[in-house]
Design an enzyme around this catalytic site. Structure first.
Site, PDB file in Angstrom:
ATOM      1  N   GLU A   1       1.568  -0.361  -5.153  1.00  0.00           N
ATOM      2  CA  GLU A   1       0.612   0.688  -5.502  1.00  0.00           C
ATOM      3  C   GLU A   1       1.386   1.994  -5.618  1.00  0.00           C
ATOM      4  O   GLU A   1       1.794   2.563  -4.613  1.00  0.00           O
ATOM      5  CB  GLU A   1      -0.470   0.820  -4.424  1.00  0.00           C
ATOM      6  CG  GLU A   1      -1.482   1.908  -4.753  1.00  0.00           C
ATOM      7  CD  GLU A   1      -2.245   2.422  -3.529  1.00  0.00           C
ATOM      8  OE1 GLU A   1      -3.369   2.902  -3.719  1.00  0.00           O
ATOM      9  OE2 GLU A   1      -1.702   2.368  -2.404  1.00  0.00           O
TER      10      GLU A   1
ATOM     11  N   ASP B   1       0.825  -1.203   0.000  1.00  0.00           N
ATOM     12  CA  ASP B   1       0.000   0.000   0.000  1.00  0.00           C
ATOM     13  C   ASP B   1       0.863   1.258   0.000  1.00  0.00           C
ATOM     14  O   ASP B   1       1.898   1.320   0.679  1.00  0.00           O
ATOM     15  CB  ASP B   1      -0.902  -0.023   1.244  1.00  0.00           C
ATOM     16  CG  ASP B   1      -1.808   1.187   1.339  1.00  0.00           C
ATOM     17  OD1 ASP B   1      -2.623   1.389   0.427  1.00  0.00           O
ATOM     18  OD2 ASP B   1      -1.687   1.938   2.327  1.00  0.00           O
TER      19      ASP B   1
END
Length: 545
Positions: free
Chosen positions: A242, A200
């Site tokens: 990401e 993330d």
């Protein structure tokens, strides 16, 4: 080329709490997910990406973690997780867990200790300052919801850094002790059988903002350290990053094949929607051409939508307004000034032709496709819900109460099920569609099956094919002496498209939107209906341009 499983994977993304509830408490759980593994296997899924399932106050949909070594009690136990992993493995389905280590919850024991004692070893787990510097407005992620990335903490007597909500203090990645903790977290879940991690907010792991003496090269090398650790524990485990950044910055995350194996292709996604809005292939072609060359073991992950907004942050303001005008013309359809909080079918006015076209693009573009839960049945959104919650409604399994998601009262659900209108669960659900041969879910099963039969699309070298129609995007992927061509008409008009170079013989239809006449001999012209698409296998190639 070495064999890597993720090049030809079908990734399916879901949040356990909104997938299926097995015990009637209103919250999805691991036993419920385990019971739906046969459904996922039947759809053709080979890898699950699970959104955070850790204990959390849920300020940010579980991305505010307060215990990295456990399962949220609402979702089940560690024993339930292990049973789920066993059953997934029995069906040949791998699992990728969300690794949220840019920040923790402010209720995490590390932060509780850090704010209460300046001399605690955990103080330096976070980023503190006595005088917060001025920051660029682009640094504020949730524009309109918060004004700064620095928050004063009365107990600590200092400001702490938080790129996301104030309840999510950033970790100090420059601290070797923090890096060691992150590796321990990965090691724990690898031992329980996961095949890797979706990392993330990867850019904020290597940014170094506010960290005294932090060097960019050292922070970037942590990506290599993560890869080395993961590979040492499980040789085929992956890191999926990401990173919504410009192409010149993407190479940092791949390194020389020694960092992340996969990255979400945000750049291509944004220009794909610009191409769809204009009904012009040029933005898609230009975006593909601007991507950097990547190591042979690296891979792009393509998607239509994921659990956040559809980000348009890398488009120019004029381009962004074009996409808004086409797909999110009302202010409540937009978010943070740079994104769309809608699912695809409502964006496309429920036009089945355009929905199929978009997913045909997804599955044929160079890379690995990602499907988000509910996309296979064409779920809609609920714009009455705040922020990103509009696209996080529970899965719609049947026309029973709560869409078959749960037997609990509707008030107990994490988000309301869509119950009204065209996209209500009585109209859009798995059970009903599985009984209809021409339903979207049966179309999805076919395109997934065909994608798995075309490894060239995931493993091959790609070439954009010039055409005489501005609305037509055509490309070829070549691998291991074989080639597949995909041709997509982005416009609402019939056309006969000529591939300028090269010319082909014996193109065999693999997948298409309707029954076309077979192509014979040297192929000069390919008929396409409005929003039509065709995939071909090349039997004989005269040349590649």
């Amino acid at each position: 080329m070495e064999h890597v499983w993720y090049k030809n994977a079908i990734i399916y993304s879901l949040d356990v709490e909104t997938f299926v509830d097995s015990n009637g408490d209103g919250v999805g759980d691991f036993p419920g997910l385990t019971n739906r593994l046969d459904y996922l296997a039947g759809l053709g899924v080979t890898c699950l990406w699970l959104l955070p399932f850790y204990p959390s106050p849920n300020r940010d949909n579980g991305y505010d973690v307060m215990d990295y070594y456990n399962v949220d009690s609402r979702l089940g136990t560690l024993g339930d997780f292990v049973e789920f992993m066993h059953e997934a493995r029995e069906r040949g389905i791998r699992v990728i867990a969300d690794l949220v280590v840019n920040h923790t919850s402010d209720r995490h024991p590390w932060f509780v200790a850090a704010r209460s004692d300046r001399n605690s070893k955990y103080r330096n787990y976070y980023v503190w300052t006595e005088e917060p510097p001025q920051v660029d407005s682009h640094t504020v992620i949730f524009s309109g919801e918060k004004e700064s990335v620095w928050e004063y903490d009365e107990q600590a007597g200092a400001y702490y850094l938080h790129h996301f909500y104030k309840e999510q203090p950033d970790l100090n990645i420059a601290n070797p002790a923090v890096r060691e903790e992150i590796c321990k977290i990965m090691g724990f879940w690898l031992e329980l059988g996961v095949s890797g991690f979706r990392v993330d907010a990867a850019p904020y792991l290597i940014e170094g903002m506010g960290i005294p003496g932090a060097e960019a090269s050292d922070l970037e090398n942590f990506l290599s350290e993560m890869r080395e650790f993961v590979s040492s524990r499980h040789g085929d485990a992956v890191l999926l990053g990401e990173a919504n950044v410009t192409p010149d910055k993407l190479v940092t995350y791949f390194g020389e094949g020694d960092r992340m194996q996969m990255l979400f292709n945000f750049w291509l996604n944004q220009y794909m929607f610009l191409a769809l809005a204009r009904e012009d292939a040029k933005p898609l072609c230009d975006a593909l051409k601007s991507l950097p060359n990547i190591p042979h073991t690296a891979q792009w992950v393509n998607f239509v939508r994921h659990h956040d907004e559809l980000s348009l942050s890398e488009l120019t303001e004029a381009e962004r307004q074009e996409v808004f005008a086409a797909f999110a013309p009302q202010e409540n359809m937009q978010i943070y000034g740079r994104g769309i909080r809608r699912r695809l079918p409502p964006m496309l006015g429920s036009d089945r032709r355009r929905i199929e076209l978009t997913y045909s693009l997804l599955f044929s573009l160079p890379g690995t496709p990602l499907v988000r839960y509910g996309e296979e049945i064409g779920m809609g959104d609920d714009l009455s819900l705040p922020g990103r919650s509009s696209v996080r409604t529970p899965m719609q399994w049947s026309n029973e109460d709560n869409g078959g998601f749960s037997t609990a009262p509707a008030s107990s659900l994490p988000h309301p099920v869509i119950s009204q209108g065209e996209y209500g669960y009585e109209n859009v659900n798995v059970a009903t569609q599985q009984r209809k041969p021409d339903s979207l879910i049966n179309w999805m099963e076919r395109v997934i099956r065909m994608r798995k039969q075309c490894p060239e699309l995931g493993r091959g070298q790609w070439h954009i094919l010039e055409t005489d129609e501005p609305s037509v995007f055509a490309h070829c992927c070549e691998w291991n002496g074989n080639a597949v061509i995909a041709v997509h008409n982005l416009a609402d008009k019939v056309c006969n498209v000529t591939l300028k170079s090269p010319q082909y013989q014996h193109l065999i239809d693999l997948f298409c939107n309707c029954q076309y006449e077979p192509l014979e001999g040297d192929v000069h012209s390919i008929p396409l209906s409005a929003y039509g698409y065709r995939w071909f296998r090349v039997n004989s190639m005269l040349s590649f341009g």
